[in-house]
Write a protein that holds these residues in place. Sequence first.
Motif, PDB file in Angstrom:
ATOM      1  N   THR A  37      37.667  60.538  46.135  1.00  0.00           N
ATOM      2  CA  THR A  37      37.278  59.710  44.984  1.00  0.00           C
ATOM      3  C   THR A  37      37.038  58.251  45.401  1.00  0.00           C
ATOM      4  OG1 THR A  37      38.562  61.197  43.554  1.00  0.00           O
ATOM      5  CG2 THR A  37      37.994  59.083  42.605  1.00  0.00           C
ATOM      6  N   LEU A  38      37.401  57.895  46.640  1.00  0.00           N
ATOM      7  CA  LEU A  38      37.159  56.522  47.113  1.00  0.00           C
ATOM      8  C   LEU A  38      35.699  56.409  47.537  1.00  0.00           C
ATOM      9  CD1 LEU A  38      40.319  55.795  49.333  1.00  0.00           C
ATOM     10  CD2 LEU A  38      40.088  55.813  46.847  1.00  0.00           C
ATOM     11  N   ASP A  39      35.067  55.327  47.128  1.00  0.00           N
ATOM     12  CA  ASP A  39      33.640  55.159  47.430  1.00  0.00           C
ATOM     13  C   ASP A  39      33.427  53.836  48.167  1.00  0.00           C
ATOM     14  OD1 ASP A  39      30.943  55.115  47.537  1.00  0.00           O
ATOM     15  OD2 ASP A  39      30.608  54.957  45.381  1.00  0.00           O
ATOM     16  N   ALA A  40      33.504  53.919  49.506  1.00  0.00           N
ATOM     17  CA  ALA A  40      33.373  52.705  50.322  1.00  0.00           C
ATOM     18  C   ALA A  40      31.982  52.091  50.186  1.00  0.00           C
ATOM     19  CB  ALA A  40      33.650  53.044  51.781  1.00  0.00           C
ATOM     20  N   GLY A  41      31.008  52.906  49.745  1.00  0.00           N
ATOM     21  CA  GLY A  41      29.629  52.431  49.640  1.00  0.00           C
ATOM     22  C   GLY A  41      29.360  51.642  48.359  1.00  0.00           C
ATOM     23  N   THR A  42      30.318  51.593  47.454  1.00  0.00           N
ATOM     24  CA  THR A  42      30.137  50.851  46.203  1.00  0.00           C
ATOM     25  C   THR A  42      31.048  49.629  46.241  1.00  0.00           C
ATOM     26  OG1 THR A  42      29.544  52.826  44.971  1.00  0.00           O
ATOM     27  CG2 THR A  42      30.436  51.018  43.697  1.00  0.00           C
ATOM     28  N   PRO A  43      30.483  48.431  46.298  1.00  0.00           N
ATOM     29  CA  PRO A  43      31.332  47.248  46.520  1.00  0.00           C
ATOM     30  C   PRO A  43      32.318  46.959  45.386  1.00  0.00           C
ATOM     31  CG  PRO A  43      28.991  46.628  46.330  1.00  0.00           C
ATOM     32  CD  PRO A  43      29.053  48.123  46.320  1.00  0.00           C
ATOM     33  N   THR A  44      31.835  47.038  44.132  1.00  0.00           N
ATOM     34  CA  THR A  44      32.741  46.760  42.999  1.00  0.00           C
ATOM     35  C   THR A  44      32.461  47.770  41.888  1.00  0.00           C
ATOM     36  OG1 THR A  44      31.297  45.377  41.636  1.00  0.00           O
ATOM     37  CG2 THR A  44      32.440  44.265  43.467  1.00  0.00           C
ATOM     38  N   GLY A  45      33.377  47.858  40.953  1.00  0.00           N
ATOM     39  CA  GLY A  45      33.211  48.802  39.846  1.00  0.00           C
ATOM     40  C   GLY A  45      32.007  48.476  38.972  1.00  0.00           C
ATOM     41  N   ASP A  46      31.607  47.202  38.965  1.00  0.00           N
ATOM     42  CA  ASP A  46      30.533  46.809  38.046  1.00  0.00           C
ATOM     43  C   ASP A  46      29.169  47.363  38.432  1.00  0.00           C
ATOM     44  OD1 ASP A  46      32.167  45.551  36.242  1.00  0.00           O
ATOM     45  OD2 ASP A  46      32.249  43.734  37.469  1.00  0.00           O
ATOM     46  N   THR A  47      29.032  47.910  39.653  1.00  0.00           N
ATOM     47  CA  THR A  47      27.733  48.473  40.050  1.00  0.00           C
ATOM     48  C   THR A  47      27.670  49.989  39.801  1.00  0.00           C
ATOM     49  OG1 THR A  47      28.542  48.669  42.306  1.00  0.00           O
ATOM     50  CG2 THR A  47      27.286  46.688  41.803  1.00  0.00           C
ATOM     51  N   VAL A  48      28.736  50.574  39.283  1.00  0.00           N
ATOM     52  CA  VAL A  48      28.768  52.029  39.069  1.00  0.00           C
ATOM     53  C   VAL A  48      28.015  52.390  37.782  1.00  0.00           C
ATOM     54  CG1 VAL A  48      30.299  54.008  38.631  1.00  0.00           C
ATOM     55  CG2 VAL A  48      30.961  52.246  40.296  1.00  0.00           C
ATOM     56  N   THR A  49      27.228  53.465  37.832  1.00  0.00           N
ATOM     57  CA  THR A  49      26.553  53.952  36.621  1.00  0.00           C
ATOM     58  C   THR A  49      27.582  54.577  35.686  1.00  0.00           C
ATOM     59  OG1 THR A  49      24.614  54.453  37.941  1.00  0.00           O
ATOM     60  CG2 THR A  49      24.728  55.502  35.774  1.00  0.00           C
ATOM     61  N   ILE A  50      27.645  54.048  34.481  1.00  0.00           N
ATOM     62  CA  ILE A  50      28.590  54.584  33.491  1.00  0.00           C
ATOM     63  C   ILE A  50      27.831  55.563  32.603  1.00  0.00           C
ATOM     64  CG2 ILE A  50      30.080  54.003  31.519  1.00  0.00           C
ATOM     65  CD1 ILE A  50      31.189  52.892  34.145  1.00  0.00           C
ATOM     66  N   GLU A  51      28.296  56.795  32.570  1.00  0.00           N
ATOM     67  CA  GLU A  51      27.636  57.828  31.768  1.00  0.00           C
ATOM     68  C   GLU A  51      27.711  57.456  30.280  1.00  0.00           C
ATOM     69  OE1 GLU A  51      29.549  61.609  32.226  1.00  0.00           O
ATOM     70  OE2 GLU A  51      28.109  62.654  30.968  1.00  0.00           O
ATOM     71  N   GLU A  52      26.572  57.536  29.635  1.00  0.00           N
ATOM     72  CA  GLU A  52      26.504  57.311  28.183  1.00  0.00           C
ATOM     73  C   GLU A  52      26.313  58.692  27.563  1.00  0.00           C
ATOM     74  OE1 GLU A  52      26.653  54.128  26.791  1.00  0.00           O
ATOM     75  OE2 GLU A  52      26.498  54.991  24.772  1.00  0.00           O
ATOM     76  N   ARG A  53      27.239  59.118  26.746  1.00  0.00           N
ATOM     77  CA  ARG A  53      27.133  60.465  26.180  1.00  0.00           C
ATOM     78  C   ARG A  53      26.606  60.407  24.751  1.00  0.00           C
ATOM     79  NH1 ARG A  53      28.884  64.564  29.114  1.00  0.00           N
ATOM     80  NH2 ARG A  53      29.145  65.851  27.270  1.00  0.00           N
ATOM     81  N   ASP A  54      26.249  61.591  24.257  1.00  0.00           N
ATOM     82  CA  ASP A  54      25.639  61.715  22.932  1.00  0.00           C
ATOM     83  C   ASP A  54      26.540  61.094  21.850  1.00  0.00           C
ATOM     84  OD1 ASP A  54      24.430  62.601  20.600  1.00  0.00           O
ATOM     85  OD2 ASP A  54      23.829  64.512  21.512  1.00  0.00           O
ATOM     86  N   ALA A  55      25.934  60.296  20.985  1.00  0.00           N
ATOM     87  CA  ALA A  55      26.693  59.657  19.899  1.00  0.00           C
ATOM     88  C   ALA A  55      27.304  60.703  18.965  1.00  0.00           C
ATOM     89  CB  ALA A  55      25.790  58.714  19.126  1.00  0.00           C
ATOM     90  N   ALA A  56      26.738  61.907  18.941  1.00  0.00           N
ATOM     91  CA  ALA A  56      27.271  62.953  18.055  1.00  0.00           C
ATOM     92  C   ALA A  56      28.740  63.227  18.368  1.00  0.00           C
ATOM     93  CB  ALA A  56      26.446  64.226  18.225  1.00  0.00           C
ATOM     94  N   GLU A  57      29.147  63.072  19.637  1.00  0.00           N
ATOM     95  CA  GLU A  57      30.557  63.303  19.998  1.00  0.00           C
ATOM     96  C   GLU A  57      31.449  62.354  19.216  1.00  0.00           C
ATOM     97  OE1 GLU A  57      31.014  62.683  24.224  1.00  0.00           O
ATOM     98  OE2 GLU A  57      30.179  64.643  24.730  1.00  0.00           O
ATOM     99  N   LEU A  58      30.946  61.128  19.049  1.00  0.00           N
ATOM    100  CA  LEU A  58      31.737  60.090  18.382  1.00  0.00           C
ATOM    101  C   LEU A  58      31.787  60.314  16.871  1.00  0.00           C
ATOM    102  CD1 LEU A  58      31.479  56.408  19.379  1.00  0.00           C
ATOM    103  CD2 LEU A  58      31.323  57.014  16.988  1.00  0.00           C
ATOM    104  N   TRP A  59      30.658  60.764  16.313  1.00  0.00           N
ATOM    105  CA  TRP A  59      30.588  60.930  14.863  1.00  0.00           C
ATOM    106  C   TRP A  59      31.303  62.179  14.377  1.00  0.00           C
ATOM    107  CZ3 TRP A  59      29.758  56.768  12.481  1.00  0.00           C
ATOM    108  CH2 TRP A  59      28.806  55.836  12.900  1.00  0.00           C
ATOM    109  N   GLN A  60      31.642  63.060  15.312  1.00  0.00           N
ATOM    110  CA  GLN A  60      32.233  64.343  14.906  1.00  0.00           C
ATOM    111  C   GLN A  60      33.482  64.147  14.042  1.00  0.00           C
ATOM    112  OE1 GLN A  60      32.997  66.844  18.226  1.00  0.00           O
ATOM    113  NE2 GLN A  60      32.456  68.690  17.115  1.00  0.00           N
ATOM    114  N   ALA A  61      34.344  63.195  14.465  1.00  0.00           N
ATOM    115  CA  ALA A  61      35.600  62.995  13.722  1.00  0.00           C
ATOM    116  C   ALA A  61      35.336  62.476  12.308  1.00  0.00           C
ATOM    117  CB  ALA A  61      36.498  62.029  14.478  1.00  0.00           C
TER     118      ALA A  61
END
Length: 354
Positions: free
Chosen positions: A283-307
């Motif tokens: 899980t360590l990624d020496a090739g990525t300098p900081t967390g801010d350059t990581v692609t953050i998955e954006e999931r379907d808004a329907a997951e959020l509206w379900q509740a």
Amino acid sequence: MTGPLPTPPEPTDPTGINAVLWRDGKVDLLDQRRLPRDVRRVVCEDVDAVTLSIREMVVRGAPAIGVTAAYGAVLAARDRARSDGPDWQAKFQEDLERLRAARPTAVNLGWAVDRMLAAAATAGAEPEAAMLAEARRIHAEDIAMNQAMARLGAGLIEQQGAVITHCNAGALATGGLGTALGVIREAWRQGKITRVWVDETRPWLQGARLTAWELARDGIPATVITDSAAAQLMRREPPTWAIVGADRVAANGDVVNKIGTYSLAVAARYHGVRFMVVAPTSTLDAGTPTGDTVTIEERDAAELWQAAGGAPDGASAANPSFDVTPAELVDALVTERGIAAPPGPAALARLLPP
Ligand code: MRU
């Protein structure tokens, strides 16, 4: 002795949960979308079914996705060698790039794909046995890494008391004991844990559905709270540690993990609760300098509206699935190769495998 290495035996999950199995030449997954209501398995007969299962979260959790992708690569190699003959590698590589893209944030997926591509390069015209041997090694290594991290992480817990966790970093998210839950299982066995507070983990409810299920199965006292109740809990009855997993750890020690981990770490620091991240070196990624350059998955808004039972007319929602916890909020990063406390760049570089 010369000749090919013997095929390693089928790895065994010590919890018996078996989130991922290779069975009868197919990839057999416990369907995590349905737990805890239904305990059902999904059988993938080809690599496209494996890619879809990762994308749709039949299987989830960074190490489990890596192990699943490795077995998916066995299916791809076998099928391409059958259909394309000696030129099987070209289409196989396309299959694996689709597999790599199934989810963007956890580095274990790309890490496993790279290992399987390397194995394929020397696998010859009948690749199944060599590819299966490499997939089983990845799976067995994950089980062993979980066991080593469980011992190391439990050693950090000095005082008997409650702990808090976020998301699911257990057997369901790995090949074996789990990362954060591996530490919790071992510390419970040693009598150091009285209760586990489990963040429900909005919106997909990995905590309420999966972690609560795993802990109940093991007879470990667990209480689910809403994510937003964690700070108040820490104020009233502070747990000894907050213990979480990771999807990617950048070279500077920033931790990318399930959305809500960052706010838990901020609350923990404010209230003097120590914060432990448990993650194998895959899980360590020496090739990525900081967390801010990581692609953050954006999931379907329907997951959020379900509740809420659906979205009000005209309302919109954003559903980022991960966040970045700055390294300075982490007291200890536990890997199978040792502990970085705190996880600065030099400490992390020492933990990376040669
Ligand atoms: O979206 P998920 O459920 O795949 O996210 C999982 C997590 O964020 C886990 O905490 C992480 O993968 C570590 S699992 C050992």
